[in-house]
Write a protein that holds these residues in place. Structure first.
Motif, mmCIF file in Angstrom:
data_model
loop_
_atom_site.group_PDB
_atom_site.id
_atom_site.type_symbol
_atom_site.label_atom_id
_atom_site.label_comp_id
_atom_site.label_asym_id
_atom_site.label_seq_id
_atom_site.Cartn_x
_atom_site.Cartn_y
_atom_site.Cartn_z
ATOM 1 N N ALA A 63 0.827 -1.204 0.000
ATOM 2 C CA ALA A 63 0.000 0.000 0.000
ATOM 3 C C ALA A 63 0.863 1.256 0.000
ATOM 4 O O ALA A 63 0.602 2.211 -0.746
ATOM 5 C CB ALA A 63 -0.928 -0.013 1.210
ATOM 6 N N ASP A 64 1.914 1.257 0.824
ATOM 7 C CA ASP A 64 2.811 2.421 0.871
ATOM 8 C C ASP A 64 3.492 2.625 -0.475
ATOM 9 O O ASP A 64 3.607 3.762 -0.959
ATOM 10 C CB ASP A 64 3.871 2.222 1.953
ATOM 11 N N GLU A 65 3.950 1.547 -1.071
ATOM 12 C CA GLU A 65 4.652 1.632 -2.355
ATOM 13 C C GLU A 65 3.733 2.134 -3.462
ATOM 14 O O GLU A 65 4.151 2.896 -4.337
ATOM 15 C CB GLU A 65 5.225 0.253 -2.725
ATOM 16 N N ALA A 66 2.469 1.690 -3.421
ATOM 17 C CA ALA A 66 1.509 2.073 -4.459
ATOM 18 C C ALA A 66 0.841 3.413 -4.170
ATOM 19 O O ALA A 66 0.162 3.965 -5.053
ATOM 20 C CB ALA A 66 0.439 0.994 -4.605
ATOM 21 N N GLY A 67 0.992 3.901 -2.956
ATOM 22 C CA GLY A 67 0.372 5.174 -2.596
ATOM 23 C C GLY A 67 -1.127 5.075 -2.381
ATOM 24 O O GLY A 67 -1.869 6.009 -2.711
ATOM 25 N N VAL A 68 -1.571 3.948 -1.828
ATOM 26 C CA VAL A 68 -2.997 3.757 -1.557
ATOM 27 C C VAL A 68 -3.164 3.277 -0.122
ATOM 28 O O VAL A 68 -2.203 2.926 0.557
ATOM 29 C CB VAL A 68 -3.628 2.730 -2.527
ATOM 30 N N ALA A 69 -4.408 3.249 0.327
ATOM 31 C CA ALA A 69 -4.708 2.728 1.662
ATOM 32 C C ALA A 69 -4.737 1.205 1.627
ATOM 33 O O ALA A 69 -5.037 0.599 0.592
ATOM 34 C CB ALA A 69 -6.047 3.262 2.140
ATOM 35 N N VAL A 70 -4.426 0.602 2.751
ATOM 36 C CA VAL A 70 -4.463 -0.861 2.855
ATOM 37 C C VAL A 70 -5.839 -1.390 2.468
ATOM 38 O O VAL A 70 -5.966 -2.371 1.719
ATOM 39 C CB VAL A 70 -4.090 -1.303 4.282
ATOM 40 N N GLN A 71 -6.890 -0.756 2.973
ATOM 41 C CA GLN A 71 -8.243 -1.232 2.684
ATOM 42 C C GLN A 71 -8.556 -1.155 1.198
ATOM 43 O O GLN A 71 -9.353 -1.942 0.680
ATOM 44 C CB GLN A 71 -9.263 -0.420 3.482
ATOM 45 N N THR A 72 -7.925 -0.217 0.498
ATOM 46 C CA THR A 72 -8.129 -0.102 -0.947
ATOM 47 C C THR A 72 -7.674 -1.374 -1.654
ATOM 48 O O THR A 72 -8.307 -1.834 -2.612
ATOM 49 C CB THR A 72 -7.372 1.114 -1.507
ATOM 50 N N ILE A 73 -6.571 -1.944 -1.191
ATOM 51 C CA ILE A 73 -6.078 -3.196 -1.790
ATOM 52 C C ILE A 73 -7.066 -4.319 -1.560
ATOM 53 O O ILE A 73 -7.408 -5.073 -2.483
ATOM 54 C CB ILE A 73 -4.692 -3.553 -1.226
ATOM 55 N N TYR A 74 -7.554 -4.424 -0.332
ATOM 56 C CA TYR A 74 -8.530 -5.485 -0.035
ATOM 57 C C TYR A 74 -9.811 -5.295 -0.842
ATOM 58 O O TYR A 74 -10.396 -6.267 -1.327
ATOM 59 C CB TYR A 74 -8.844 -5.503 1.455
#
Length: 227
Positions: A63-74
Motif C-alpha cells: 500500500a505504501d509503495e503504491a500510494g494507496v490505503a491498505v483497505q483499498t487493496i482489499y
C-alpha cells in the motif's frame, strides 16, 4: 422560375462542426481509474516481492509503495495471495494488459491458417511470456513451499493453463494438425508439459540456453509430440 443562385438553399452555409469524440461516462471513467489503480498496486507488489520475497512483503508495504490505503487493496483486489495472482496476470499479459492471456492467445491463434502456424504461435508465446513471468513464478514456488494458500494458487493457475491449452489443441484439430488417436485433452497436457515454466527455468536459466535455442526446441518438441 426563381434563379437558383439567389435561392436560400444556395446561400453560403456555415462550416460543419467536426464530430466530437464521445465523452467518457462517469462509470467508464471510474472503471478506468480502478483499472489504473489495480495496475499500480500489482506493479508495486511485483517490485517488492521480487526484492524481498512473498512472505516478507506485507500488504501495508504494498500500500505504501503504491500510494494507496491498505483497505483499498482489499477492496479492489483482495488478500495478499490475490495480489500475487494479479502480479502474475500483469506480467503474463505484458504489453497487452489489461487483456488477459486467454483473450490474447485466442486472437493470435484465430489468425493462423495451418498447424505449423499454431505451433509457431505457441512456441513464440512461451518464449515471450516466460521472460516476463519467470521471476514471478519463482516467487510463487518459494512461497508455495511455506504457505498453503499460495500452494493452492500455484495449483489453480497450473490447472487454468492446462484448460486454456485445450483451445490450442482444438485449433490444431480443426486445422487437421493432431495425429490420429491423440485427444484434445492429451494434446493440451503435452502443450502444458513442454511449455511449463520450470522447463524454461531449467533450460534457459540453469543450463544457459539462448532464447532462440529455446524457441527452436519448442517448435521441434511441439511438432513431434502433436503431429
Amino acid at each position: 422560375m426563381d434563379d437558383p443562385s439567389h435561392s436560400p438553399a444556395s446561400a453560403p452555409q456555415p462550416a460543419a462542426t467536426p464530430t466530437e469524440s464521445p465523452v467518457p461516462t462517469r462509470r467508464s471513467r471510474r472503471a478506468m481509474q480502478t483499472l489504473a489503480m489495480k495496475t499500480d498496486i500489482a506493479e508495486a507488489a511485483r517490485a517488492l516481492m521480487l526484492e524481498r520475497g512473498y512472505v516478507a512483503t506485507s500488504i501495508g508495504a504494498i500500500a505504501d509503495e503504491a500510494g494507496v490505503a491498505v483497505q483499498t487493496i482489499y477492496n479492489s483486489i483482495g488478500n495478499k495471495s490475490d495480489v500475487l495472482s494479479a502480479v502474475l496476470d500483469l506480467a503474463a499479459a505484458g504489453p497487452a494488459a489489461p487483456s488477459l492471456v486467454p483473450a490474447v492467445m485466442r486472437e493470435r491463434i484465430a489468425a493462423t491458417r495451418t498447424p505449423p502456424d499454431v505451433i509457431a504461435v505457441l512456441a513464440d508465446w512461451f518464449a515471450e511470456v516466460h521472460v516476463r513471468t519467470a521471476a514471478v513464478f519463482q516467487v510463487i514456488a518459494q512461497a508455495a513451499a511455506v504457505d498453503p494458500e499460495i500452494a493452492k494458487l500455484e495449483q489453480r493457475r497450473a490447472t487454468q493453463r492446462l484448460v486454456n491449452y485445450g483451445e490450442a489443441a482444438a485449433a490444431l484439430r480443426e486445422r487437421r494438425g493432431l495425429r490420429r488417436g491423440l485427444s484434445d485433452h492429451e494434446a493440451a497436457a503435452l502443450i502444458w508439459s513442454i511449455g511449463h515454466p520450470q522447463v524454461y527455468r531449467t533450460l534457459v536459466g540453469d543450463v544457459g540456453w539462448s532464447l532462440d535455442a529455446y524457441r527452436s526446441w519448442l517448435r521441434t518438441a511441439l511438432t513431434a509430440a502433436l503431429s
